[in-house]
Design an enzyme around this catalytic site. Sequence first.
Site, PDB file in Angstrom:
ATOM      1  N   GLU A 183     -22.938  25.079  14.560  1.00 55.73           N
ATOM      2  CA  GLU A 183     -23.169  26.511  14.386  1.00 55.73           C
ATOM      3  C   GLU A 183     -23.037  26.940  12.923  1.00 55.73           C
ATOM      4  O   GLU A 183     -22.165  27.738  12.564  1.00 55.73           O
ATOM      5  CB  GLU A 183     -22.220  27.330  15.271  1.00 55.73           C
ATOM      6  CG  GLU A 183     -22.511  27.161  16.751  1.00 55.73           C
ATOM      7  CD  GLU A 183     -21.668  28.065  17.638  1.00 55.73           C
ATOM      8  OE1 GLU A 183     -20.625  28.570  17.173  1.00 55.73           O
ATOM      9  OE2 GLU A 183     -22.049  28.251  18.801  1.00 55.73           O
ATOM     10  N   GLU A 226     -24.579  24.332  24.275  1.00 61.95           N
ATOM     11  CA  GLU A 226     -23.270  24.755  24.802  1.00 61.95           C
ATOM     12  C   GLU A 226     -23.472  25.887  25.801  1.00 61.95           C
ATOM     13  O   GLU A 226     -24.403  26.684  25.692  1.00 61.95           O
ATOM     14  CB  GLU A 226     -22.366  25.295  23.688  1.00 61.95           C
ATOM     15  CG  GLU A 226     -21.903  24.280  22.676  1.00 61.95           C
ATOM     16  CD  GLU A 226     -21.026  24.923  21.599  1.00 61.95           C
ATOM     17  OE1 GLU A 226     -20.395  25.972  21.869  1.00 61.95           O
ATOM     18  OE2 GLU A 226     -20.988  24.385  20.487  1.00 61.95           O
TER      19      GLU A 226
HETATM   20  C1  GLA Z   1     -18.963  27.930  19.737  1.00 59.40           C
HETATM   21  C2  GLA Z   1     -18.544  26.646  19.074  1.00 59.40           C
HETATM   22  C3  GLA Z   1     -17.620  25.825  19.890  1.00 59.40           C
HETATM   23  C4  GLA Z   1     -16.581  26.688  20.579  1.00 59.40           C
HETATM   24  C5  GLA Z   1     -17.294  27.724  21.406  1.00 59.40           C
HETATM   25  C6  GLA Z   1     -16.351  28.621  22.188  1.00 59.40           C
HETATM   26  O1  GLA Z   1     -20.123  27.892  20.416  1.00 59.40           O
HETATM   27  O2  GLA Z   1     -19.641  25.861  18.692  1.00 59.40           O
HETATM   28  O3  GLA Z   1     -16.997  24.878  19.047  1.00 59.40           O
HETATM   29  O4  GLA Z   1     -15.780  27.297  19.634  1.00 59.40           O
HETATM   30  O5  GLA Z   1     -18.025  28.549  20.552  1.00 59.40           O
HETATM   31  O6  GLA Z   1     -17.085  29.503  23.007  1.00 59.40           O
END
Ligand code: GLA
Length: 666
Positions: free
Chosen positions: A152, A309
Amino acid sequence: MKDSYYEHIIHGGDYNPDQWIDTKEIWDEDMRLMDLAHVNSATVGIFSWSLTEPEEGVFNFGWLDEIMDKLQAHGKKVILATPSGARPPWLAEKYPEVLRVEESGMRNEFGVRHNHCLTSPVYREKVGIINRKLAERYKSHPALFMWHVSNEYSGECHCELCQQAFREWRKKEYDNDIEKLNFKWWGGFWSHRYTSFSQISSPKFRGENHVPALKLAWRRFVTDRHISFYENEIKPLRELTPDIPVTTNMMRFYTAFDYQKMSEKTDIVSWDNYPEWTAPDMLSVACETAFAHDIFRSMKNGKPFYMMESTPSVVNWRTENKLPESGVHELAAIQAVAHGADSVQYFQWRKSRGGHEKFHGAVVDHYGKEDTRVFKDTAKLGEALEKLDKAVGTRTKAKAAVICDWENSWAVEAYCGYRRDARDYFRSCQRWYRGFWERSVPVDVVPMDRDLSGYDIVAAPYLYMLKDGVEEKLCEYVENGGTLIATPLTGIVDRDDLCFLGGFPAGRLKDVFGVMCEETDSLYKDEESKVLYNGKEYFGRDLCDVLRPGTAKTEGTFLSGFYAGSPAVTRNVFGKGQAFYTAFCAGDDFIADLLLRIIKEKGLEPDINAALPKGVTARKRGELLYIMNFSREEQKISLEKEYTNHLTGEVIKDAVLPKNGYLILI
Ligand code: GLA
Ligand code: ZN
């Protein structure tokens, strides 16, 4: 470029065995549980730099060798991360320049993650080294399936290195001619004529924050920083593992840099999906999520993306982290697949024992066993996903598009005027998207400079800024037979935020729409505009364009404001096509009615012909038709013909969809 990388839907998620290095029996338990959960993949190493390189130049890959082998032995595909998202303390201690400088000018201390300078040569070098080591070591490992670059990417840095790079970048763009910059940035305003590029710096709260052109330039620069940082990261990966696809995971409507540009650099687009499924209006959450999926799917012209995710239960970062009931996660995963995802992945496989995210949902709880609700739900979903090989790699070709453009979102954010709090650009786009989505008409969501020639209908809400060449592109599109729809504040400024002269919308767009906007009215927060169209009254909010009619035919008129009686909806025939101007910020009902009329006229096929109850949506991807119930109630549906339930083999025509239920039909 391939459309798929595996014959099955990827089911897995972020896996952090590096947190359990002292209790390795957990690793074996993980393998057993992954098999039980029908998980076929794990994303490893995202935040593992301090274990892999515990001291500068000292590498410890033993743990990763072991886990890669274990995953391979259990038939899991490894999505291997580069660890640049969080650096080890020694690195920040020894080279403070790697740490980010905030807008305030203060350098951050070591801590959290994503806390790095995007320019720092030291950081780029160190990332390059660890990435090369990873690629060298695992290039032939049979489990290595995909690269997950960093995590991210986000934020920006205001350090001197970044400022210098920003200035150099400006110089290049303006041929080292400060007068060019002065003209583009309208330097005569508030005595801002620069005499040297050295006088330019990033937009700051305590410095320059009132020059929209600077804000746009900075966002473009931050985009450039991320892309060049990413390119530095993937250099060794491309060199040593040319056949392994590369992705970097993105976050929904995150606009600090241009995702649409970044996506051009990845092999496959991936994004992290965390809708608030427990919010009162589930259908709107489903629409927003579908919209996001279609944005990411459209980045590569419909090529499948990965949902890198999602949470199998709750997140930990909302004010209230409410548990979704069983079925919701499964429905959300099926929605992702229906919209083009070739993966259903989680943050996270196992809850961490300590740290900031220990209460974030995971497939495996602190309890540690498989007899939990969440684990059982995940395993059930995993079984269903195993039956969806037919979906993998299939593209959807839409005949309708909504323009939603990252750069335009910056321009909308940057101006001062009109209704200052009515600038939720993504929501404006989503409203038009919903008009297609609720009718099960496939729709792409594209940047403004995309080739539009394949679309029968293009809605371009709030297209305030036009990148170079877009005016001509839109003219050509309509001239050649396209249907274009615009809303208030269309074609106002160029890419540097200079207003177009001679009347809005810009240049020839006035001929395309057959109207000119002379003024734009802003409504108070609770005020509504009233419009008569097709014998029916509609209400709008926020903004109203006061139009001067030209060649366009007025189809709807304002009933409110001093401009009552003036055109609120116009249609202009231009070349072989037509252009609609809706001069008010319409609500869902007007958008639905207008779009339905055009959809019928243009003969656009919905994915299903049967009428579905409110809250139930359908989406076709490849041969499979997905019907999803977001109404929070049981629904009866009656299909126009007999279908086969792809998961059970049963033939159905009439069906009962339970709450949170779905059907996959063929
Ligand atoms: C993001 C991050 C993860 C985690 C999630 C929690 O998407 O990439 O590492 O912190 O949020 O929702
Ligand atoms: Zn910096």
